[in-house]
Every structure is written in structure tokens, then in C-alpha cells.
Motif scaffolding. Structure first.
Motif, short mmCIF file in Angstrom:
data_model
loop_
_atom_site.label_atom_id
_atom_site.label_comp_id
_atom_site.label_asym_id
_atom_site.label_seq_id
_atom_site.Cartn_x
_atom_site.Cartn_y
_atom_site.Cartn_z
N TYR A 90 32.36 21.09 74.89
CA TYR A 90 32.91 19.76 75.16
C TYR A 90 33.96 19.35 74.12
CZ TYR A 90 29.25 19.17 78.64
OH TYR A 90 28.45 19.32 79.73
N SER A 175 34.99 21.24 81.69
CA SER A 175 33.81 21.54 80.87
C SER A 175 32.52 21.23 81.61
CB SER A 175 33.87 20.78 79.55
OG SER A 175 33.85 19.38 79.77
N SER A 176 32.54 20.27 82.54
CA SER A 176 31.33 19.94 83.29
C SER A 176 30.89 21.10 84.17
CB SER A 176 31.58 18.69 84.15
OG SER A 176 31.90 17.58 83.34
#
Length: 263
Positions: A90, A175-176
Motif C-alpha cells: 500500500y 493495490s486492493s
């Protein structure tokens, strides 16, 4: 304009490179202490630990020795995914989106140095959180020490996966998606305690060897001999290290192209 070098992956690391890594690592650790997301994930880890400790105290479905092995597996798997990968995946995606790596490259700091510092900072922070979880879970000192020692090789595939995805992510939304396989790596060894069928498969996957070794340390039978489990764990570290090398090459090439366009 400085060129992008693969310092840290091949070639000789000079004093300047080590100095960059040390400075970046200190910055990353200080940022982690102030990062609200990291603090929330530490609190979430502690809350989950309390829930799991309550379950084990009540003795739900656990055979003799299985409850402490389950808690050791939780410590080894939760902290890297919840805390370590926040500092790699993240944070790296956010810094890349803000253009920080372009600024660092212009100052002579290579992307490999940034990645090495992120990995080392995540390793230190993860170990600290694991120590806290051992205290909160009430693990005996002997098992707590063994869990921390076992967690170092066990967490590396997870942290390296976070590093790979952090290098590949060009913005925070990506990033999710990348977080999904990391979450599976952390949670599947725990679920395997509740499913014999899953356990027969997952001991071969990242994190599965640590769960089986935790069983062995708690006097239970493991799915494979400890020597084989240790060798497979090392193999996963090497494989994830190779992926991080390839991800770094790709990310460094993109960064170099951005620098060339900015000239």
C-alpha cells in the motif's frame, strides 16, 4: 540525470548504497509509527488475536496441542499480511502515485535501494507486532520464542509478495486487487486447521509449512517431515525473491522511461 541501477540485486553494494538503505529504512519505520492505516491494522491484529484466544480457551474443536499451534500460526501469518504488507504494497503504491520515486531517482537513490529498505523495515515492524501478539495471546515463553524464530523465514514469501505487487502497482486502486492473494496466503493456513482436506493441499503452499512446523513444535503430527517442510519453505522464499527481482526490473525500466521523458 542519474541512471536507474539494479543495486541490491546484482553488482557490488557500495557504502553509499548501504547509507541510502539505512536512511530509507529509518524513515519507513518512523512513517509506520505515524501511519493511521498501519496503526489500525495493528489494532485489528490484536482484536483478532483476542477472538482466537477466546476460541482456544473454550476448547472448540481442538485436540491436545492444537490450540497453541493454531495461535502460533495466527501470529506467524497475521502480522506479515496485516502490517508488513501495508508497508510494502500500500505504501509503495501511494508513494509511486505521488511521484516520490522520481524525486528519489533524481537525487541518486535507486529503486532497488527503496525496495530493500521497505523489505527490511517491514521485517522489523512485523517482528515487533508478532512479539506483541505473543504477549496478548499469552503464549508460553518457549513457544513465543519459537514462533518468532519460525516467523522470519515464514513471513518472507508474504513480504516479498507485497514488495512485488508494490513494485508493479502504479496507483493505489491497483493495490486492493493485489492484496487478495496476500490475504489468502495469510488466512488459508488457519482455515486448514478446520479442514483436513484443505490441509492436505495447503501445506505445500506459502504459509502451510509454518503451520505444520508449529504443529510439530506443539507435539502434534505434521503433514510431512520437518526437514521437507523447511526445505519447501526455503524454496518459496527463493521463488518469491526471483519474482521480486523480475518485478524490480520491470518497475525500474518504467521509472527510467519516466525520467527520460522528464528531461
Amino acid at each position: 540525470m542519474p541512471s536507474i541501477q539494479y543495486i541490491g540485486y546484482h553488482g557490488r553494494m557500495d557504502q553509499r548504497g548501504r547509507s541510502h538503505i539505512a536512511a530509507l529504512m529509518r524513515r519507513d519505520l518512523m512513517d509506520a509509527v505515524r501511519n493511521r492505516t498501519v496503526l489500525v491494522m495493528v489494532a485489528a491484529s490484536a482484536a483478532l488475536g483476542w477472538v482466537f484466544r477466546t476460541i482456544t480457551v473454550q476448547g472448540v474443536r481442538f485436540e491436545p496441542g492444537e490450540a497453541p499451534a493454531f495461535l502460533m500460526t495466527f501470529v506467524i501469518g497475521c502480522a506479515p499480511a496485516f502490517v508488513g504488507c501495508v508497508m510494502t504494497l500500500y505504501v509503495m503504491a501511494e508513494e509511486r502515485e505521488r511521484g516520490m520515486y522520481l524525486t528519489l531517482a533524481e537525487a541518486g537513490v535507486s529503486l532497488a535501494e527503496v525496495a530493500a529498505a521497505k523489505l527490511l523495515a517491514a521485517l522489523v515492524a512485523t517482528l515487533a507486532v508478532e512479539g506483541l501478539l505473543c504477549l496478548l495471546l499469552g503464549l508460553p515463553m518457549g513457544l513465543a520464542v519459537q514462533a518468532l524464530l519460525l516467523s522470519v523465514p515464514a513471513m518472507l514469501p508474504v513480504l516479498l509478495a507485497g514488495l512485488v505487487f508494490g513494485l508493479l502497482a502504479t496507483e493505489q486502486m491497483a493495490s486492493s486487487v493485489f492484496a487478495v492473494p496476500i490475504t489468502l496466503m495469510a488466512t488459508m493456513p488457519l482455515i486448514a486447521f478446520l479442514s483436513a482436506g484443505l490441509r492436505q493441499v495447503w501445506w505445500l503452499m506459502p504459509g502451510g509449512q509454518a503451520a505444520e512446523l508449529a504443529r510439530a513444535l506443539c507435539g502434534m503430527e505434521s503433514a510431512a517431515p520437518p526437514a521437507l517442510l523447511a526445505g519447501l519453505m526455503v524454496a518459496w522464499v527463493i521463488a518469491c525473491g526471483a519474482f521480486s527481482f523480475l518485478a524490480h526490473r520491470s518497475a525500474a525500466a518504467r521509472l527510467k522511461a519516466e525520467l527520460d521523458r522528464a528531461r
